[in-house]
Design an enzyme around this catalytic site. Structure first.
Site, PDB file in Angstrom:
ATOM      1  CB  CYS A 237      25.699 -14.826 -17.576  1.00  0.00           C
ATOM      2  SG  CYS A 237      24.383 -15.053 -16.256  1.00  0.00           S
TER       3      CYS A 237
ATOM      4  CB  ALA B 288      23.473 -18.896 -15.921  1.00  0.00           C
TER       5      ALA B 288
ATOM      6  NE  ARG C  85      20.991 -27.155 -14.715  1.00  0.00           N
ATOM      7  CZ  ARG C  85      21.724 -27.974 -13.637  1.00  0.00           C
ATOM      8  NH1 ARG C  85      21.230 -27.564 -12.644  1.00  0.00           N
ATOM      9  NH2 ARG C  85      22.797 -28.569 -14.090  1.00  0.00           N
TER      10      ARG C  85
ATOM     11  CG  HIS D  75      30.055 -24.635 -14.414  1.00  0.00           C
ATOM     12  ND1 HIS D  75      30.194 -25.213 -15.828  1.00  0.00           N
ATOM     13  CD2 HIS D  75      28.776 -24.789 -14.385  1.00  0.00           C
ATOM     14  CE1 HIS D  75      29.238 -25.199 -16.378  1.00  0.00           C
ATOM     15  NE2 HIS D  75      28.046 -24.935 -15.509  1.00  0.00           N
TER      16      HIS D  75
HETATM   17 FE1  CFM Z   1      27.628 -30.286 -17.134  1.00  0.00          FE
HETATM   18 FE2  CFM Z   1      26.369 -29.935 -19.245  1.00  0.00          FE
HETATM   19 FE3  CFM Z   1      26.476 -28.158 -17.408  1.00  0.00          FE
HETATM   20 FE4  CFM Z   1      25.184 -30.230 -17.278  1.00  0.00          FE
HETATM   21 FE5  CFM Z   1      22.902 -28.840 -17.941  1.00  0.00          FE
HETATM   22 FE6  CFM Z   1      24.288 -28.608 -20.240  1.00  0.00          FE
HETATM   23 FE7  CFM Z   1      24.592 -26.650 -18.518  1.00  0.00          FE
HETATM   24 MO1  CFM Z   1      22.143 -27.356 -19.945  1.00  0.00          MO
HETATM   25  S1  CFM Z   1      26.011 -31.562 -18.071  1.00  0.00           S
HETATM   26  S2  CFM Z   1      26.324 -29.156 -15.954  1.00  0.00           S
HETATM   27  S3  CFM Z   1      23.143 -30.506 -16.389  1.00  0.00           S
HETATM   28  S4  CFM Z   1      28.169 -28.820 -18.971  1.00  0.00           S
HETATM   29  S5  CFM Z   1      22.243 -29.537 -19.920  1.00  0.00           S
HETATM   30  S6  CFM Z   1      25.747 -30.173 -21.486  1.00  0.00           S
HETATM   31  S7  CFM Z   1      24.316 -26.664 -20.686  1.00  0.00           S
HETATM   32  S8  CFM Z   1      22.515 -26.904 -17.800  1.00  0.00           S
HETATM   33  S9  CFM Z   1      26.046 -25.975 -17.391  1.00  0.00           S
END
Ligand code: CFM
Length: 539
Positions: free
Chosen positions: A58, A61, A92, A191
């Site tokens: 989500c 997260a 994580r 993000h």
């Molecule tokens: Fe970038 Fe990723 Fe992500 Fe990531 Fe991660 Fe991920 Fe993630 Mo899991 S590199 S930041 S450190 S998009 S592994 S492939 S899914 S936490 S949001």
């Protein structure tokens, strides 16, 4: 036996009702490189269909867990029911290393306002203020971040007003995020919201100057399994000063000081490209995409950084470091390649790793036969060149776009447009660009966005890959089918996998997994492999 991926695509979606079938058929494509240089269009960053069992997380997260959480001395308070905190607590593997034992490190804590029904009915702002005061008294942090969970948005608590009041009352930096879980279609929205907050509330607050000649920020590197430690060391040995990372092993002050760097290097484009763009506009710092997953990619990235600084001594040091690292990489690679050549992998993870890790597999002689992101956008698949034509939908409009202008005092163009053009013409360097996953893949490979549970099972039955890469939610279902599953989010308990040393670790771990006999002893309760292949091939 070669299987036609177009036939497999139809097979994957034929069970769905008509409308869903149509939607999924646009989210599943077969790679091809067309004469005009384009790749197929894929539908991405749209809502998951109910009941499909998505891999996604989500918005909360993505904001709290991914982008802000790894900064060890920003105290995170989750405003919401306790479950939202408990299930996000230390899940994580972003590692951190305070300089001394006395340095602040809140990563192991989990602070929540523990909203109750009463707060939902009468509002939770009072409780949130009390929580911020209590947290300040206990920990005296430099900064407190408040994260909104779903009910906060539904009842209309104003976390930003609370943050402003508390900032004035406590005299520290307090800021809030409207990152309710439902705010976007996945963690990707989180993000973006986090990037906006980091930019508005943190970057530029610390003016400490640095004497070093080559100063960079590492963006989109979260120090999972210690990747960031490897890269810090690598850059330091080359003589490159890393001011800040966003946000593995970072602190509030390093992030506040990031605008003193001369180049932003971007590892994970999906999660942090917004900060890179905004920093270029406000401070004049160019950004370029790098990749430190894979030994070849790491060498290439180091060389690109050296090219940017146009310094012979730096280039020589970079070459020296690469020469020091490569013999061990090559020795291990030769060893595992003998056993792994021709084996197959599938990667369904996140928004960047499904692309980056294909490099490591190909270094081992392994072939990627299907890949996809959980929450990548079209530019992560097709490259940023499609951005101008991208339609903004209602879900994306939900997220604030901040209007950024050059800072009257802090803006300093690090390179003139002429210098940039010269660098781009002379070298492989491209600024503000990400080529995307599909252009770097072979033709005739399945690319699937937001893979569902049903599709996972069918893919495994049809192709029986030698390894499937995903996360904890998929892992045990996959392994029960007799196929090893590598978690590419957490690395299981392994890693680091970045840089040269990381590549060696990865070769080692994957070699063990794909060559372990134990998987052939799992007796699945459905038809044997040969029958499955024949069925699909005969369709
Ligand atoms: Fe970038 Fe990723 Fe992500 Fe990531 Fe991660 Fe991920 Fe993630 Mo899991 S590199 S930041 S450190 S998009 S592994 S492939 S899914 S936490 S949001």
């Amino acid at each position: 036996m070669s299987i036609d991926p177009r036939v497999v695509k139809e097979e994957l979606i034929q069970i769905y009702p008509k409308k869903l079938r149509q939607k999924r058929s646009e989210q599943i494509v077969v790679t091809e490189h067309r004469e005009d240089g384009s790749v197929p269009e894929i539908k991405a960053n749209v809502r998951s269909s109910p009941g499909i069992i998505t891999q996604r997380g989500c918005t909360y997260a993505g904001c709290k867990g991914v982008v802000i959480g790894p900064s060890r001395d920003i105290l995170s308070i989750v405003h919401g029911p306790i479950g939202c905190s408990f299930y996000a607590w230390l899940t994580r593997r972003n590692q951190t290393r305070p300089a001394t034992l006395d340095d602040q490190n809140f990563i192991t804590y989990c602070l929540s306002t523990d909203m109750q029904e009463e707060n939902i009915v009468f509002g939770g702002e009072k409780k949130l203020k009390e929580a911020v005061r209590e947290a300040f008294k206990l920990f005296t942090p430099k900064a407190i971040a408040i994260f909104s969970t779903c009910p906060v948005g539904l009842i209309g608590d104003d976390v930003h007003a609370v943050a402003r009041d508390m900032k004035a009352e406590l005299g520290i930096n307090v800021f809030g995020f409207s990152c309710e879980g439902y705010r976007g279609v996945s963690q990707s929205a989180g993000h973006h919201i986090a990037n906006n907050g980091v930019f508005k509330h943190i970057i530029g607050n610390n003016e400490t100057p640095h004497e070093e000649k080559f100063k960079v920020n590492m963006l989109g590197e979260y120090n999972i399994g210690g990747d960031g430690f490897v890269l810090e060391d690598l850059l330091a040995r080359c003589g490159i000063k890393q001011i800040a990372t966003f946000s593995g092993n970072s602190t509030y002050e390093t992030m506040a000081n990031a605008h003193t760097a001369d180049l932003n290097i971007v590892m994970c484009h999906r999660s942090i490209n917004y900060v890179a763009q905004m920093m270029e506009t406000r401070f004049g710092i160019p950004w370029m995409k790098v990749n430190f997953i894979g030994a070849e990619a790491s060498a290439k990235s180091l060389r690109r950084i050296a090219e940017y600084f146009e310094d012979a001594e730096l280039s020589a040091r970079v070459e020296q470091v690469i020469a020091e690292e490569m013999p061990a990489v090559e020795a291990k690679r030769a060893e595992v390649k003998a056993r792994c050549q021709g084996k197959t992998a599938m990667l369904f993870v996140g928004g960047s790793r499904a692309h980056h890790y294909q490099m490591l597999f190909s270094e081992m002689g392994m072939k990627t036969i299907a890949a996809g992101y959980e929450f990548g956008h079209r530019d992560d698949y097709e490259g940023r060149k499609i951005l101008p034509g991208l339609k903004v939908d209602a879900d994306s409009r939900n997220i604030e776009e901040i209007a950024v202008v050059p800072d009257p005092e802090l803006y300093r163009a690090r390179r003139t447009p002429e210098q940039v053009a010269k660098l781009e013409a002379m070298t492989e360097l491209e600024f503000r660009d990400y080529i995307g996953m599909m252009p770097e893949m072979d033709d005739d490979v399945l690319v699937i966005d937001d893979l569902s549970h049903h599709e996972t099972e069918r893919l495994l039955e049809i192709y029986r890959p030698d390894i499937f890469c995903a996360g904890i939610k998929e892992k045990f279902g996959v392994q029960k089918m007799g196929i090893p599953c590598k978690q590419l989010h957490s690395y299981d308990y392994g890693g680091p996998y970045a840089g040269f040393r990381g590549a060696i670790n990865f070769y080692h771990d994957i070699d063990r997994m794909v060559n372990m006999k134990i998987w052939s002893f799992v007796n699945p309760p459905w038809q044997p492999q040969a029958e499955q292949l024949n069925e699909v091939a005969a369709d």
